[in-house]
Enzyme design. Structure first.
Site, short mmCIF file in Angstrom:
data_model
loop_
_atom_site.label_atom_id
_atom_site.label_comp_id
_atom_site.label_asym_id
_atom_site.label_seq_id
_atom_site.Cartn_x
_atom_site.Cartn_y
_atom_site.Cartn_z
N HIS A 80 0.47 -1.22 -0.44
CA HIS A 80 0.16 0.10 -0.08
C HIS A 80 1.22 1.41 -0.02
O HIS A 80 1.79 1.22 0.46
CB HIS A 80 -0.68 -0.26 1.06
N ASP A 159 -15.31 2.90 5.28
CA ASP A 159 -14.90 3.61 5.14
C ASP A 159 -14.82 4.56 4.02
O ASP A 159 -14.58 5.46 3.69
CB ASP A 159 -13.03 2.90 5.20
N ARG A 166 -15.20 12.38 5.29
CA ARG A 166 -13.63 13.96 5.78
C ARG A 166 -12.76 14.51 4.45
O ARG A 166 -12.83 15.49 5.01
CB ARG A 166 -12.69 12.37 6.60
N SER A 181 -8.93 3.41 8.49
CA SER A 181 -9.10 3.82 7.81
C SER A 181 -8.27 2.80 6.21
O SER A 181 -8.76 1.78 5.62
CB SER A 181 -9.30 4.88 6.40
N LYS A 185 -8.98 -1.78 5.59
CA LYS A 185 -9.46 -1.91 4.00
C LYS A 185 -8.18 -3.76 4.21
O LYS A 185 -8.00 -4.38 3.30
CB LYS A 185 -9.15 -0.39 3.18
N1 URA Z 1 -5.51 6.31 2.03
C1 URA Z 1 -6.56 5.91 2.66
O1 URA Z 1 -6.88 4.60 2.86
N2 URA Z 1 -7.45 6.43 3.93
C2 URA Z 1 -6.93 7.39 4.51
O2 URA Z 1 -7.63 8.28 5.23
C3 URA Z 1 -5.64 8.04 3.28
C4 URA Z 1 -5.01 7.48 2.63
#
Ligand code: URA
Length: 425
Positions: A80, A159, A166, A181, A185
């Site tokens: 990620h 999310d 947000r 967040s 995932k």
């Molecule tokens: N990437 C994400 O998936 N969530 C966040 O809150 C910030 C960056």
């Protein structure tokens, strides 16, 4: 239970129980809690923070809001990036790792604001299929060892909803909410070993090293709580990564990297991220893992994997093109490039439609900016610094030129700022 009491508690820095978090967040998911109530709670959380226990509970609530992928007895890895300008490492890391025999499943998002998203880059490849069913994912993962998909509505859907809110309520930068967040995932997707490329700098969400360490430490704790190994590469996002910004351009650059002709920064960061995943999955030494990754790149095995990925998800590579109009930006002086404003170029690329200002905007995959120099290089007056490829919106030459800082003293562009390993024992 009452939402006002919950908001008030967080406003007064009190601890929220799992039941209270569930009442608020699951209630929002169901439509019982309204946007302005959730916005208020998110702001109270952003200002007063969450305890570790609250973070773990909220992560679980996010995970349980959707489906979880888990292929019994079948281990795969995940990577990620917290997002940046010119970040195309997924398109390079995933084929390298898969070419080393390690299955990799990566679910990516779209870009919003000045940052790009991997899914937009993949969609610049004609017919590339980004929505696969869980059965198709499993089949491809076993057969090809590489699957890149879009953010399915069923993986931590809460999310997705909260992130949108947000984004428009100035609560994106909360370290606690970012950790929840991202990790919800990652955990729902099922990989045991995860590497996070945590970007720091003016082109990134996280602006300083202190916040980077706080975020990494929290995400690592969430990983441990949910039995996942998480390691971090903290990398500099003050300058753009590689030589291109814009969707087709970035896919074309990734192909150059996979063919062994890439710029040093993007090639090296991709190898380091790949090696970290290989080290964690195979439980081998980092140096040995790095050599495996390099071998896969040097021998063309990673490039072959990339071609396999495109074919397997129905993409047609030959369709990649740049926009026909070109604007060349020339240097006005001789000197060393000491910085290239990643945020500034991200905004200019977005303005010519390489990215979205709102989530409804339509991207032009062909447009973007190609850099001819990177930080640390000497440029002479009147030499081209960058070429901008554009269609209907003319680039702002002056603003793009201002993104390049040229001085007499040479400086080194330090790309990797830190490494945090998961606790192996
Ligand atoms: N990437 C994400 O998936 N969530 C966040 O809150 C910030 C960056």
């Amino acid at each position: 239970m009452n939402i006002l009491e919950i908001i008030n508690k967080k406003k007064n820095k009190e601890l929220l129980t799992k039941e209270e978090l569930s009442f608020a967040f699951n209630g929002y998911d169901k439509g019982d809690i309204l946007d302005y109530q959730m916005a208020s709670l998110l702001m109270a959380i952003t200002i007063n923070g969450l305890t570790e226990e609250e973070v773990f509970n909220l992560t679980e609530i996010f995970i349980e809001s959707g489906e979880k992928i888990s292929f019994e007895g079948f281990d795969y890895v995940d990577k990620h990036s917290t997002g940046g300008i010119g970040d195309k490492t997924t398109l390079i890391v995933a084929p390298i790792v898969a070419a080393c025999g390690i299955p990799i499943l990566k679910m990516s998002g779209r870009g919003l604001g000045h940052t790009g998203g991997t899914i937009d880059k993949l969609e610049s490849i004609k017919d590339f299929k980004i929505n696969l069913s869980i059965e198709e994912i499993k089949e491809s993962l076993i057969k090809n060892k590489i699957v890149l998909v879009g953010q399915s509505a069923n993986i931590a859907p809460l999310d997705k909803k909260i992130y949108l809110l947000r984004d428009v309520t100035s609560t994106v930068e909360s370290i606690d909410l970012i950790a929840v967040s991202i990790m919800s995932k990652k955990i729902a997707l099922g990989a045991k070993n995860i590497v996070i490329d945590l970007k720091v700098g003016n082109g990134a969400l996280v602006k300083n090293m202190n916040d980077a360490y706080l975020l990494a430490s929290l995400m690592k704790k969430i990983g441990t709580k949910f039995e996942r190994n998480v390691s971090f590469i903290i990398s500099n996002m003050g300058n753009p990564l590689g030589l291109t910004i814009g969707n087709s351009l970035e896919v074309l650059e990734s192909i150059q990297v996979l063919k062994g002709n890439g710029a040093y920064d993007i090639t090296n960061l991709s190898l380091v991220l790949s090696a970290k995943l290989i080290e964690m999955h195979k439980k081998i030494d980092f140096k040995e893992a790095f050599m495996m990754a390099k071998n896969a790149l040097d021998k063309g095995l990673a490039f072959n994997k990339f071609l396999e990925l495109i074919k397997n998800q129905d993409g047609i590579l030959g369709s990649l093109t740049r926009a026909k109009n070109e604007m060349v930006i020339y240097s006005q002086k001789t000197g060393y490039i000491t910085s290239i404003d990643a945020y500034g170029l991200g905004v200019e690329a977005k303005n010519i439609k390489a990215g979205r200002a709102t989530k409804e905007d339509i991207i032009d995959y062909q447009v973007g900016i190609e850099l001819h120099y990177q930080v640390g290089q000497l440029v002479k007056e009147d030499q081209p610094l960058a070429t901008v490829y554009y269609n209907e919106v003319k680039p702002n030459e002056e603003k793009i030129l201002k993104c390049f800082k040229i001085e007499n003293e040479k400086i080194e562009n330090k790309l990797i700022l830190g490494v945090i390993n998961y606790d192996s024992n």
